[in-house]
Design a protein around this motif. Structure first.
Motif, PDB file in Angstrom:
ATOM      1  N   GLN A  65     -14.965   5.663  27.711  1.00  0.00           N
ATOM      2  CA  GLN A  65     -14.426   4.308  28.267  1.00  0.00           C
ATOM      3  C   GLN A  65     -13.397   4.663  29.489  1.00  0.00           C
ATOM      4  OE1 GLN A  65     -15.685   1.540  27.798  1.00  0.00           O
ATOM      5  NE2 GLN A  65     -15.896   1.332  25.652  1.00  0.00           N
ATOM      6  N   PRO A  66     -13.586   3.898  30.556  1.00  0.00           N
ATOM      7  CA  PRO A  66     -12.559   4.293  31.440  1.00  0.00           C
ATOM      8  C   PRO A  66     -11.089   3.947  31.096  1.00  0.00           C
ATOM      9  CG  PRO A  66     -13.839   2.487  32.048  1.00  0.00           C
ATOM     10  CD  PRO A  66     -14.179   2.920  30.896  1.00  0.00           C
ATOM     11  N   SER A  67     -10.859   2.776  30.247  1.00  0.00           N
ATOM     12  CA  SER A  67      -9.467   2.571  29.627  1.00  0.00           C
ATOM     13  C   SER A  67      -9.799   1.739  28.284  1.00  0.00           C
ATOM     14  CB  SER A  67      -8.600   1.695  30.659  1.00  0.00           C
ATOM     15  OG  SER A  67      -9.315   0.525  30.815  1.00  0.00           O
ATOM     16  N   GLU A 118      -8.137  10.785  25.769  1.00  0.00           N
ATOM     17  CA  GLU A 118      -7.726   9.812  26.843  1.00  0.00           C
ATOM     18  C   GLU A 118      -6.908   8.611  26.080  1.00  0.00           C
ATOM     19  OE1 GLU A 118     -10.454  11.451  27.630  1.00  0.00           O
ATOM     20  OE2 GLU A 118     -10.970  11.229  30.007  1.00  0.00           O
TER      21      GLU A 118
END
Lengths: 362, 321
Positions: A65-67, A118
């Motif tokens: 996931q990007p964020s 992340e």
């Protein structure tokens, strides 16, 4: 992993060599696997199925996931409760007729994010920058927090990140049973295991693939015995002939098994949905009658029960909880200021005391 | 393609294998052709020794009305197969105007009958037609395409959306035909609301349309509408809304009765949120000068002891099933 049936595993090329990806593939050994460039490849496949939403629930997409963290957007015109969400998994193997993800996720397959580094970094920043007071955050908005837990182990992983972070309450919200892994570790004070509840008759007709009411309540009871706090969500409350007695039995069942002190919070929300869900859900659930009720279109365009009925449902449930001295655990999900005002007065929190923290958490 | 002049009598207009458009020649086209003839060639192709029209149905219709005997045409070679010729018909129209749902369904049916694979239709054709590239949409369009001509004409003229067509198709054929007679002359929004309301009431009650419209409130306006009284449409819609929304309708009626009983002067107006989301009254006063304002306020003030006010606020704050 009751309710989970995976036809195929799709791996995003970017995470093909990720350690967690390898673990997931080991746990899913025997399933067909395809490496793809993006989720579009999976969508192209599932949209060819006559029921793409149902099909999407049987295809697992492993990706990054990007964020992850965002404030819960609540809904325009309604009063938010200050909740935050972690979008770790997307979509859910269960098939509830009222679930807005059918419309909202746009043919998203069951999606698991494996870029935990992340996530950890993002959470570190979040913990550093968090506003003062109580923060409530959970993974149950775009997924069921525990449905894939035996596969992903997310619950213990997240609990360890949140352990010893006072003021940051992590909520894992589910319609599944209790993952055994959570009973093998020491509970964190700030973890709330929460179950969405409905009468068994509603579970039978509208919540395909989920754990039954008894199993959910037994899971909550085990969790409490093991030292966890628990929460409950009556959302969506459905109105139908005989609803009151059915919900009363659910409330009574809670307090037969779970002491008030172990309950962190209980949310109430009535059936609501965006217009796009209506044709989709009617097509997918031809036997369901929940969409043929009386609704109004609210300012934000969603269909909801009329305010007099919503207020009635909440107040009846508040009375039921008051019978067990637990009315101060209640809050409303996605409701208007007017409804909150009447409700807050009802549960004696004062007309202006809308939001968290609850008194016992201060 | 070869340019040539074709005689209208040489065209086999019964062969509509390439036709999917539904517009007829209108008065503007007729005037244009009467004035200068057909300038833009139609497209034809030979099939079994006859010329079959590929594109230009409106021009042909207008030319016949104007008494023309021949017109310019571009001829596609006979050896070109039907699927390729249909692509010409499709794209020749595609650039000109958006298609109605009925036309989209007919185009999809042609592609399907010309053996374009379902997945190709889903992935290539549906997005061109601004439809979701999903199998269920292909299935819906194929179902729409085989509806009787009069259904297709209504769907075409009133620019229906897929969801309305899907709801119509959920009724058995005899109920569909009855519904069509009922709504044929209504506006698109009225058609959509009538179909949605009957669809929902039928799902809710499990009753047939015949049983549903036996209800007194629905029977009158339905009968009048079927007799061609378009003005009955608003009555029918109001009755259907009441049927679908008994709680709010009942409360609104009770509130309006209390307002009437209050007997406020004309220059004092009460208003409230008809959805009862906001349980407040809005009071409007009309005054052209201070004395009028005083009078209005005095009459309002004098009425405050009336029990209707209390009942009004109770109704606005009503909670219940």
């Amino acid at each position: 992993m009751a309710g989970l049936r995976i036809k195929k595993v799709w791996v995003d090329r970017r995470v093909e060599t990720n350690g967690l990806t390898r673990q997931l593939l080991d746990r899913l050994a025997g399933q067909p696997v395809e490496i793809v460039d993006s989720v579009e490849a999976v969508r192209r496949f599932i949209r060819l199925h006559p029921d793409p939403v149902g099909e999407g629930k049987q295809h697992l997409f492993i990706t990054s996931q990007p964020s992850f963290i965002r404030p819960c957007p609540c809904t325009p015109g309604c009063l938010g409760c200050g909740y935050w969400t972690i979008d770790l998994d997307l979509n859910c193997p269960f098939d509830c007729s009222y679930c807005i993800l059918q419309d909202y996720l746009n043919l998203q397959p069951l999606t698991v994010a494996v870029n935990r580094d992340e996530l950890c970094s993002e959470l570190e920043v979040f913990f550093r920058q968090k506003p003062s007071g109580i923060i409530r955050i959970g993974t149950g908005e775009l997924a069921d927090s525990l449905a894939l837990d035996q596969l992903t182990g997310n619950s213990v992983f997240l609990m360890e990140i949140f352990r010893d972070r006072p003021g940051c309450w992590l909520e894992l919200k589910s319609k599944a049973g209790l993952p055994p892994a959570l009973l093998q570790v020491r509970p964190a004070d700030n973890l709330v295991l929460a179950w969405s509840l409905n009468p068994q008759v509603v579970i039978d007709s509208e919540e395909k693939g989920t754990a039954g009411l008894e199993e959910r309540l037994a899971a909550a009871a085990w969790a409490v015995t093991h030292g966890y706090r628990v929460g409950f969500h009556f959302d969506p409350i459905l109105h139908y002939p005989g609803w009151r007695l059915d919900y009363e039995r659910v409330v009574e069942s809670i307090f037969r098994l779970v002491p008030v002190e172990a309950i962190a919070w209980v949310s109430l929300g009535s059936l609501r949905f965006p217009p796009g869900l209506l044709p989709l859900a009617r097509r997918r659930f031809p036997q369901s009658r929940i969409y043929e009720h009386e609704f109004t279109r609210s300012a934000e365009g969603k269909y909801r029960y009329p305010r007099p009925l919503r207020q009635w449902l909440y107040n009846q449930l508040a009375d039921m909880f008051a019978g067990f001295g637990a009315e101060d655990r209640l809050y409303l999900c996605m409701e208007t200021v007017e409804v909150w005002q009447e409700f807050s007065a009802k549960i004696k929190r004062g007309r202006r005391n809308f939001t968290f923290p609850f008194p016992w958490q201060c | 393609m070869v340019f040539r002049i074709v005689k209208l009598s040489d065209l086999n207009l019964e062969d509509r294998r390439f036709r999917f458009t539904l517009n007829s020649a209108d008065s503007r086209l007729l005037r244009s052709i009467r004035a200068v003839g057909v300038l833009q060639p139609v497209i034809v192709t030979a099939r079994q020794d006859r010329q079959v029209l590929v594109d230009g149905w409106r021009r042909i219709e207008a030319a016949r009305s104007c008494g023309l005997e021949e017109l310019p045409a571009l001829e596609i070679a006979e050896k070109i197969g039907d699927p390729a010729v249909f692509l010409v018909a499709f794209f020749e129209n595609y650039g000109q105007r958006p298609f109605s749902l009925a036309e989209k369904s007919l185009a999809i049916r042609k592609f399907y009958d010309f053996r374009l694979r379902a997945n190709e239709i889903i992935e290539r054709i549906l997005p061109l037609l601004e439809l979701p590239p999903e199998r269920r949409m292909l299935e819906l369009m194929l179902e729409v395409s085989v509806l009787e001509e009069r259904f297709l004409q209504v769907i075409h003229r009133r620019d229906w959306k897929p969801v309305t067509a899907e709801q119509l198709l959920s009724f058995p054929p005899e109920e569909r035909a009855w519904l069509l007679s009922l709504i044929e002359k209504l506006t698109h929004n009225q058609q959509r609301e009538v179909i949605e309301s009957f669809y929902s009431l039928k799902r809710k009650t499990g009753k047939s349309l015949e049983d549903l419209v036996r209800k007194e409130k629905l029977a009158g306006p339905t009968e009048r509408l079927l007799k061609g009284e378009i003005s009955a449409a608003d009555r029918l819609l109001a009755a259907l809304r009441e049927e679908k929304s008994p709680l709010l309708s009942g409360l609104r009626q009770a509130i309006e009765a209390e307002v009437r009983n209050l007997g406020l002067p004309e220059k004092v107006r009460l208003d409230y949120d008809r959805n009862l989301e906001k349980p407040v009254l809005r009071i409007g006063l009309e005054a052209g000068e201070v004395t009028e304002l005083k009078e209005a306020l005095q009459s309002l003030s004098a009425s405050l002891e009336n029990p209707e006010w209390r009942r009004l606020f109770q109704l606005l704050h009503y909670e219940g099933e």
